[in-house]
Design an enzyme around this catalytic site. Structure first.
Site, PDB file in Angstrom:
ATOM      1  N   THR B 103     -27.759  14.613  26.906  1.00 17.01           N
ATOM      2  CA  THR B 103     -27.624  15.947  27.480  1.00 17.01           C
ATOM      3  C   THR B 103     -28.350  17.004  26.662  1.00 17.01           C
ATOM      4  OG1 THR B 103     -25.476  15.290  28.341  1.00 17.01           O
ATOM      5  CG2 THR B 103     -25.928  17.633  28.287  1.00 17.01           C
ATOM      6  N   THR B 179     -23.907  11.954  23.648  1.00 19.23           N
ATOM      7  CA  THR B 179     -22.639  11.934  22.906  1.00 19.23           C
ATOM      8  C   THR B 179     -21.804  10.668  23.155  1.00 19.23           C
ATOM      9  OG1 THR B 179     -21.534  13.180  24.662  1.00 19.23           O
ATOM     10  CG2 THR B 179     -22.453  14.441  22.828  1.00 19.23           C
ATOM     11  N   ASP B 180     -22.061   9.970  24.260  1.00 20.25           N
ATOM     12  CA  ASP B 180     -21.176   8.846  24.604  1.00 20.25           C
ATOM     13  C   ASP B 180     -21.047   7.822  23.484  1.00 20.25           C
ATOM     14  OD1 ASP B 180     -20.752   9.902  27.138  1.00 20.25           O
ATOM     15  OD2 ASP B 180     -20.809   7.931  28.094  1.00 20.25           O
ATOM     16  N   LYS B 258     -15.465  10.044  19.362  1.00 15.73           N
ATOM     17  CA  LYS B 258     -15.431  10.955  20.507  1.00 15.73           C
ATOM     18  C   LYS B 258     -14.052  10.826  21.138  1.00 15.73           C
ATOM     19  CE  LYS B 258     -17.876  12.328  24.707  1.00 15.73           C
ATOM     20  NZ  LYS B 258     -19.023  12.120  25.615  1.00 15.73           N
TER      21      LYS B 258
END
Lengths: 429, 429
Positions: B103, B179-180, B258
């Site tokens: 992203t 970020t995953d 996360k």
């Protein structure tokens, strides 16, 4: 049950030589003199100590090598006979306390001097005398297992027992349970007993009684107080809220997780505050909506354990899915990354799984937050492949719910409808 | 890269009919008139809108059906040529910005009007002009992937690229990443590049630029500021700390997770505070010990992905372990319950796995806290069966470390020694 339960090596040799068994009243002389009952050991890191419950109620560890003399005052059977009788106070409500094992059961043993991890009413009242001021308590042992050994058939046994008391005069039911898988059991009971007429509280203990920080007694008192006073139907997990002894909370049984290996405050409600704050004199309610989304009690006690929880990670092997298909699995709950993704490497085998007619649901390994599969291309791809997003249902709850839904459905369509329906607050909205 | 990237259905038909492509400067007339650049769509929930970047820098979504007129002002190529040139300020340090996708890369595209998710220096400077006041930035694209699609071989590519810059004059290196799975990549780099001479910061963005709450620019500025000012060797994940825009933090790359699907503060250090607080003008350090436990830089860039992460739950099927053995797996990291347990039902197959010579390590699905397998009988049983407790290493890090350790060892003994050695702060003590 061994007469030397938990003792090994040096301490076991010492006890045998001294002809002293667990449950015996003894007098021990080292630098000081101690009178007490020899405790069984459920937690043990060494074979150098024996544990004695003193008359004061406290347990101490005594180093075997420092003991100058040990005298048998009374054997275990006498102690059992001297257990106090329960006095019934007809002005108090009735509560049923069921035991399934775990540290909380062992703990009560420690304090009463009993040699079995199963609770009895007499043992209980003498261990936590405050309970008798809250309710008249009946107790019953369902089984005695550490919760890491529990299987879905254990969940069913508990549910059947509860179902048999659905029309009783109990104000509520408390279940003593090991903490390792307490949230899995709580989720099953929430679905299996949807609409159950009285509150159910699962309670456990993170610290066994040979530590001064044990949480067993306060958690148990709070659980009994909770089912007596809350007047809320539902399945709740009642545990310490923090590291001090001033607040115990009740979590929604489908939205709670054990998030720390050892802290007394290990259990946390995911994505919100605990449903109830249980203080000494009052109970504060945070829960805004009904726990059960249906009013009538319709027990559905079956399960089908052909469900796998598959956590996706870089390097995941698609062949795992093939193995599950070949092994007769009927549902897969994915713990995807982020908003509910798995890598492209899994697409082909997911397509195959879909064609074979199994249910695939998506949760997130992030634990907190909501799966949202229409945001990124990856999620949209997976939606097209037939994966069902499960919003903010936590993965462990989704696993349990899938086992339950499979066991109580006649078709995949019916099972999928159950998965998407909010039955016991597993979806937070 | 499609000229209509991300557009489908109604909006795609409209763009094709109007002969307008992503990156083109257009004038749109509906109730109001808008001048701007047609954006690609990386996040999309419908096909009814097109997204325009206005001259002001803001993006808006415009409903296709309400557009009265769309005029092409300039095609995408002209816009690219007009990108501002980078000015080098010789008083500032040099920083390398590597891009891997996600992203954050898309976001920069949105703001600059570029049609590719890959960063270039010019695009970057015009998107986040504040960066030029912190450092002279060189940029390089390694690949462009959403991080859910990254595999261990992607980790290796990033590590090789970093290794090639180990003797450069950069003050630090920033890696833009989805970020995953950013924490998995951070863990691999921490092990593969142990002792790396300059700070490495992975940075991502939770919110894409068609939302006003985007965190991309601040996270990126903070990451650059961090590698310039911190003077700390190590691999860190730099992300928002809370939902406001006043604090970005740097997490230890082996102890971060996360923990929320969508919040900007999704990343959290497990079992402690973030290592660094990155304010606008200063950096506060919480990290008390050195990140790397070795001083010299000794890259070990290999991996062996024959490692499985197995989460235990009630109803777990022991045959999964058989399948892993038959499939050539060399190591299993268990996510056990509580202090590091699996049910008795797994004992037999664990014994078999041990006899076949594979490495088995224990972590906890509780996430926080420490595995302690000598407390309960279950844990002691598992120790006797040969499972290695991995203290408070988080399960994802243990998985990555096992892949890395296997790939850089000649024997199981050497691999096990690497697993138990604290290399990059993966053990908190």
């Amino acid at each position: 049950m061994s007469e030397y339960r938990g003792y090994t090596g040096t301490s076991l040799t010492f006890l045998k030589k001294s002809n002293v068994k667990v449950g015996d009243s003894v007098k021990i002389t080292e630098d000081l003199t101690y009178l007490g009952i020899l405790m069984p050991r459920y937690e043990h890191t060494d074979d150098k100590h024996i544990v004695l419950k003193l008359k004061s109620g406290y347990n101490i560890g005594i180093e075997v090598n420092k003991i100058k003399k040990i005298e048998l005052l009374a054997s275990e059977k006498i102690e059992t006979k001297s257990s106090p009788q329960i006095k019934i106070n007809s002005s108090l409500p009735k509560v049923l306390l069921l035991s399934t094992g775990g540290t909380i059961a062992s703990k009560i043993d420690y304090r009463t001097g009993a040699v079995t991890p199963a609770l009895s009413a007499a043992e209980l009242n003498s261990a936590v005398p405050e309970l008798a001021e809250i309710a008249n308590i009946d107790t019953e042992v369902i089984f005695s297992e550490y919760s890491e050994n529990l299987e879905p058939n254990h969940w069913k046994k508990i549910a059947e027992k509860l179902d048999s008391y659905a029309k009783s005069d109990y104000k509520g039911i408390v279940i003593g349970h090991g903490t390792d898988t307490m949230h899995y059991t709580a989720a099953f009971l929430s679905f299996a007993l949807a609409g159950y007429p009285i509150p159910i509280a699962l309670v456990g203990s993170q610290r066994s009684s040979d530590r001064p920080s044990s949480d067993a007694a306060l958690n148990l008192m709070s659980a009994v107080r909770f089912v007596v006073k809350s007047n809320n139907r539902g399945v709740f997990v009642v545990m310490h809220h923090n590291e001090s002894d001033d607040l115990v909370v009740g979590h929604i049984g489908t939205r709670v997780r054990k998030n720390h290996t050892s802290k007394r405050s290990a259990f946390q409600t995911i994505g919100g505050n605990p449903a109830f704050l249980i203080f000494d004199k009052q109970i504060e309610k945070n829960l805004e909506k009904e726990f059960f989304k249906q009013k009538e009690y319709v027990p559905k006690l079956n399960f089908d354990s052909n469900v796998a929880l598959v956590k996706y990670y870089p390097g995941s092997n698609p062949k795992i899915i093939n193995f599950l298909l070949e092994s007769g699995y009927k549902a897969i709950i994915f713990e995807g990354t982020g908003l509910g993704h798995v890598g492209k490497i899994m697409y082909e085998v997911i397509k195959k799984a879909k064609e074979s007619g199994i249910f695939m649901g998506m949760t997130s390994q992030c634990i907190d937050g909501r799966v949202a599969m229409n945001v990124y291309e990856s999620g949209r791809d997976l939606l097209e492949l037939g994966i069902i997003p499960l919003s903010d249902m936590i993965s462990e709850t989704a696993l349990v719910k899938a086992m339950w839904a499979l066991g109580n459905s006649k078709s995949l369509v019916e099972m999928k409808n159950l998965m998407l329906k909010n039955i016991a607050s597993e979806y937070s909205d």
